[in-house]
Design an enzyme around this catalytic site. Structure first.
Site, PDB file in Angstrom:
ATOM      1  CG  HIS A 101      -3.197  -5.229   3.288  1.00 17.52           C
ATOM      2  ND1 HIS A 101      -2.813  -4.364   2.292  1.00 17.52           N
ATOM      3  CD2 HIS A 101      -3.458  -6.412   2.668  1.00 17.52           C
ATOM      4  CE1 HIS A 101      -2.841  -4.996   1.126  1.00 17.52           C
ATOM      5  NE2 HIS A 101      -3.236  -6.235   1.327  1.00 17.52           N
ATOM      6  CG  ASP A 117      -1.610  -1.346   1.407  1.00 16.62           C
ATOM      7  OD1 ASP A 117      -2.471  -1.647   0.578  1.00 16.62           O
ATOM      8  OD2 ASP A 117      -1.260  -2.105   2.326  1.00 16.62           O
TER       9      ASP A 117
END
Ligand SMILES: NC(=O)c1ccc[n+]([C@@H]2O[C@H](COP(=O)([O-])OP(=O)(O)OC[C@H]3O[C@@H](n4cnc5c(N)ncnc54)[C@H](O)[C@@H]3O)[C@@H](O)[C@H]2O)c1
Ligand SMILES: O=C(O)C[C@H](O)C(=O)O
Length: 326
Positions: free
Chosen positions: A187, A159
């Protein structure tokens, strides 16, 4: 040359591992002077395919690949392990959220935690990649009561890297000029990619972009990038996930770059008011093989709200797997 270290990779015949193992063996994770013993774990039906991967590793004649262990027994895989990358788990398909995998994958991570507790080096560094990564890391950690909880981490580096690229492309700058990007939380699609602390060539990034782009494009694009890859590829991200795992463990073991930090899912000590014990992604500086949460950052009301939303989701996931948390 240093003594070899033992690196466990689970799900070693899967798609992420097919990108990951070769880079570990090439020295990209632990450095060009660090030999490795790859201890590869798979479920029994995948052992044949794993033999094929091992044949290819042999055929690379990597100078740093000391030896390999191939097994379907976690008690063998984790023996004296110094590092473990827990990739083995089911990936999601189109239309699923990562937390929909909890039921299928959670039980795997209690087994891994117990085997780590019983067999691994007391200094093992664990990275959980298999989804939902933060809560799987929590399950593994809680099933390894003899290991310091700080040694269990979850991957939000993919990410972080996605956020770097979105910002670089928007501002016409180079990835190399951007520092201090942060992913907070889970996440998942509640993660908070925060550019309020990011710098471009040492100057604040936020004044260089429009708030509308930041709030209504950047944040959702980063949050939904995994789903976009699944839609486009028909399979979840693999090479970019392996790359992020390499970066995460490399920075943890060898240190983050001077003047920068990395986003890592780590054991919350209550920093920034996040519930203690959750595996939550924070900005971390790594040095001497250890990580520290960056302290003292100003948190705006907007950021606080986003940080709490992803914390709430992690608490819900934790409560949903309470039967696996001793
Ligand atoms: N954290 C992240 O950023 C991130 C990024 C991409 C993918 N992922 C996740 O990583 C996981 C693996 O993805 P993939 O694309 O490699 O999947 P894959 O299906 O190609 O490979 C997974 C492998 O794990 C093996 N496996 C299953 N149960 C196991 C067990 N108990 N012990 C050992 N091995 C086991 C399977 O046999 C398979 O070979 C998925 O959960 C995926 O959602 C996480
Ligand atoms: O999105 C997924 O399910 C795979 C992975 O977690 C990703 O972020 O690409």
């Amino acid at each position: 040359m240093k003594q070899p270290v033992r690196v466990v990779v689970t799900g070693a015949a899967g798609q992420i591992s097919y990108s990951l193992l070769f880079r570990i063996a090439a020295g990209e994770m632990l450095g060009p002077d660090q030999p490795v013993i790859l201890q590869m774990l798979e479920i029994t039906p995948a052992l044949g395919a794993l033999q094929g991967v091992a044949m290819e590793l042999d055929d690379c004649a990597f100078p740093l690949l000391h030896s390999m262990v191939i097994t379907d027994d976690p008690n063998v895989a984790y023996k004296d392990a110094d590092y473990a990358l827990l990739v083995g788990a089911r990936p999601r398909g189109p239309g699923m959220e990562r937390k929909d995998l909890l039921e299928a994958n959670a039980a795997i991570f209690s087994v891994q935690g117990k085997a780590i507790n019983d067999h691994a080096s007391r200094d093992i560094k664990v990275l959980v990649v298999g989804n939902p990564a933060n809560t799987n890391a929590l399950i593994a950690q809680r099933n390894a009561p003899d290991i310091n909880p700080r040694q269990f981490t979850a991957m939000t580096r993919l990410d972080h890297n996605r956020a770097l690229t979105q910002l670089a492309q928007k501002t016409g700058s180079s990835i190399n000029d951007i520092t201090k990007m942060t992913i907070w939380g889970n996440h998942s699609s509640t993660q908070y990619p925060d550019i309020s602390k990011a710098l471009i060539s040492g100057e604040a990034a936020e004044p260089k972009i429009e708030q509308d782009w930041y709030r209504n494009e950047f944040i959702p694009v980063v949050q939904q990038r995994g789903a976009a890859i699944i839609k486009a590829r028909g399979a979840s991200s693999a090479a970019s996930a392996a790359n992020a795992a390499i970066f995460h463990v490399r920075d943890w073991a060898l240190g983050t770059a001077e003047g920068d930090w990395a986003s890592m899912g780590v054991y919350s000590d209550g920093s920034y008011g996040i519930a203690e014990g959750l595996i939550y992604s924070f900005p971390c500086v790594c040095k001497n093989g250890d990580w520290e949460i960056v302290q003292g950052l100003d948190i705006s009301d907007f950021s606080r709200e986003k940080m709490q939303a992803t914390e709430t989701e992690l608490a819900e996931e934790r409560d949903a797997v309470s039967h696996l948390l001793p």
